[in-house]
Design a protein around this motif. Sequence first.
Motif, short mmCIF file in Angstrom:
data_model
loop_
_atom_site.label_atom_id
_atom_site.label_comp_id
_atom_site.label_asym_id
_atom_site.label_seq_id
_atom_site.Cartn_x
_atom_site.Cartn_y
_atom_site.Cartn_z
N PRO A 29 0.72 -1.18 0.11
CA PRO A 29 -0.26 0.04 0.03
C PRO A 29 0.80 1.20 -0.28
N HIS A 30 0.25 2.32 -0.36
CA HIS A 30 0.96 3.68 -0.11
C HIS A 30 0.91 4.07 1.47
N PRO A 31 2.10 3.98 2.00
CA PRO A 31 2.41 4.20 3.37
C PRO A 31 1.65 5.55 3.91
N SER A 32 1.26 5.70 5.17
CA SER A 32 0.42 6.62 5.69
C SER A 32 1.54 7.51 6.65
N PRO A 33 1.69 8.69 6.89
CA PRO A 33 2.43 9.40 7.91
C PRO A 33 1.95 9.08 9.29
N LEU A 34 3.07 8.75 10.18
CA LEU A 34 2.66 8.54 11.52
C LEU A 34 1.95 9.81 12.24
N PRO A 35 1.09 9.30 13.02
CA PRO A 35 0.22 10.60 13.51
C PRO A 35 0.83 11.50 14.46
N HIS A 36 1.19 12.69 14.02
CA HIS A 36 1.70 13.87 14.89
C HIS A 36 3.26 13.33 15.73
N ALA A 37 4.03 12.59 15.18
CA ALA A 37 4.97 11.98 15.88
C ALA A 37 6.30 13.28 15.73
N GLU A 38 6.21 14.00 14.78
CA GLU A 38 7.24 15.03 14.60
C GLU A 38 6.64 16.25 14.30
N ALA A 39 7.58 17.49 14.52
CA ALA A 39 7.01 18.73 14.47
C ALA A 39 6.17 18.79 13.03
N PRO A 40 5.12 19.62 13.00
CA PRO A 40 4.38 19.75 11.80
C PRO A 40 5.18 20.43 10.74
N ALA A 41 4.95 20.30 9.56
CA ALA A 41 5.64 21.14 8.20
C ALA A 41 5.07 22.21 8.15
N THR A 42 5.21 23.38 8.99
CA THR A 42 4.45 24.54 8.91
C THR A 42 5.76 25.74 9.43
N ASP A 43 5.84 26.55 8.44
CA ASP A 43 6.61 27.45 8.59
C ASP A 43 6.16 28.88 9.17
N TYR A 44 6.97 29.32 10.30
CA TYR A 44 6.53 30.46 10.99
C TYR A 44 6.35 31.79 9.97
N PRO A 45 5.16 32.61 10.13
CA PRO A 45 5.04 33.34 9.16
C PRO A 45 5.99 34.58 9.51
N VAL A 46 7.01 34.51 9.34
CA VAL A 46 8.03 35.60 9.47
C VAL A 46 7.55 36.89 8.81
N ASN A 47 7.22 36.89 7.53
CA ASN A 47 6.81 38.03 6.82
C ASN A 47 5.74 38.72 7.38
N CYS A 48 5.20 38.24 8.47
CA CYS A 48 3.98 39.18 9.03
C CYS A 48 4.51 39.67 10.20
N LEU A 49 5.56 39.84 10.78
CA LEU A 49 6.25 40.52 11.81
C LEU A 49 6.51 41.69 11.16
N SER A 50 6.54 42.72 12.10
CA SER A 50 6.81 43.99 11.77
C SER A 50 8.21 44.26 10.86
N PRO A 51 8.31 45.26 10.11
CA PRO A 51 9.56 45.24 9.33
C PRO A 51 10.86 45.17 10.20
N GLY A 52 10.94 45.80 11.32
CA GLY A 52 12.08 45.78 12.17
C GLY A 52 12.46 44.41 12.83
N LEU A 53 11.16 43.90 13.34
CA LEU A 53 11.39 42.58 13.69
C LEU A 53 11.74 41.21 12.82
N GLN A 54 11.26 41.63 11.56
CA GLN A 54 11.53 40.64 10.49
C GLN A 54 13.07 40.40 10.55
N LYS A 55 13.67 41.59 10.56
CA LYS A 55 15.17 41.62 10.15
C LYS A 55 16.01 41.21 11.58
N VAL A 56 15.31 41.37 12.67
CA VAL A 56 16.06 40.92 13.87
C VAL A 56 15.93 39.31 13.90
N VAL A 57 14.64 38.80 13.74
CA VAL A 57 14.48 37.42 13.87
C VAL A 57 15.39 36.74 12.58
#
Length: 499
Positions: A44-72
Amino acid sequence: MSKFSIIQSFQRVIARGRPPHDAELMKPTTRVKLPKGEGKMEWPHPSPLPHAEAPATDYPVNCLSPGLQKVVQAISNKTQAPEAIAAQSVLAVVSLTMASHAKVRTLGTSLANAACYFVLVALSGERKSATDKWAMGGVNRTVLELREQHAVRLKEHKEHVASLERSAEKPQAPVCPNFLVTEPTIEGAFKAISSGAGFLGWFSDEAAMFFGGHSMSQEKQALTCGILSKLWDGSFISRPRATQEGDGYVPPTPTTVNMMFQPNLIRQAYGNDFMLGQGILARVLPAWPQSKMGSRRYRRSDPADDGLIVDFQNATAGALRKSLEESSEKSLELSEAAFAVCVAFHDAVEDELGRGKWAADIGSFAAKAPEHACRIAALLTLYEDQEATEITEDMMNNAVEIVKYHLGQFKYLCVAGTNEDAVSHAQKLLDWLKTNLAPGSGFATEIILQNGPVTTRNRKAMDQALAILIEYGWVAKLPDGTVVGGKKRRRAYMLNPKA
């Protein structure tokens, strides 16, 4: 063993861990020979294990204020840590230094503290401590300066008291403003509050000390969670004790929390029915970023990044001094357009709180999402302009996107909190198999027991992990007597050719 021999041994170990040459990238498939009468296997096609690792979701750095984006981005570049780690640390420092005496208008009828609570989940070695060190540079420097100044004042006070006549009234000793708790306990927090700084920072890069300590013991958990919730809410606390002076009144104290813990504590926190039901976790903005370990080659620090970090440290140190010297509160109102954005966000979240909807099982956090957005918008605004009195539409839009990220993280962590340790062990075993074997390879259990991940090098843990991998289609058990690597095996398995 000589020093030279030790170095040689270490070099051999390091060499084994180096990335392979092109010729080594092609992992040979370990062929298997099934016993007579056994047909070809269907995969069969294998299924991902349930929530065993961190989610593949990037932090929305572009939504920080301009100054904070640069610092982060500068701190993330310097430490090579995930941007979410840098963002959590930087926002927590802004909360402590620039928002401790600020209130923000929410959709309710009253103003709320702008200070925020954060929690970060990350593996040991993910450079969360290094990230926090750079973000906290201005705060830590100020703490040390205050201690040095206090020592001078205390010495002068003692000399002055010694010069007084015996009958003269002695002045009170100077008090060093204490606003930072790094080994978090309720008693330590109240002691810091009593110094009169007017605000509190509850920071720990090793929250295991908190979750495994006295404050979160079975008999103290309800008290600790209740007090932390009251501090976030801006409520006063009354805790009279027979052994203490005064009536035990603790004034409303704007509090910033920033705690970091490893994934093995997820069940203890987000799988804890009491903590979820009581509401403390609903007040905390969580992040569990994907690991970058294994991809961080050494590189020299960029002077431009260093300059941005120093500027941030100086700005937060200056704001902290101002917060200590000027205790007056300021408030930020929502512009009409920002208010409309917040209302739209509130209504969208509310729609998802209905029975069977996406947020129905995380109602405690989702219900506070609009207030979280207002607080985050205040942090973004104050970093760009400490004299600002209004939150703009753009800042509120950005804050809403950041809180949407945290909504997803919260739900993911709640599901991960229901996992048994065996699921995490199975994920580590799967990663190891995929790294060391070609898809479709056969293998015997002895290679796991001898060379596999530490968590599956005993038979019971290995069997549990393999059972999970079989359930999700990553591995199949082969018939007894299958030949793997030229030997008949009593226990043989195969990695899914589609892995």
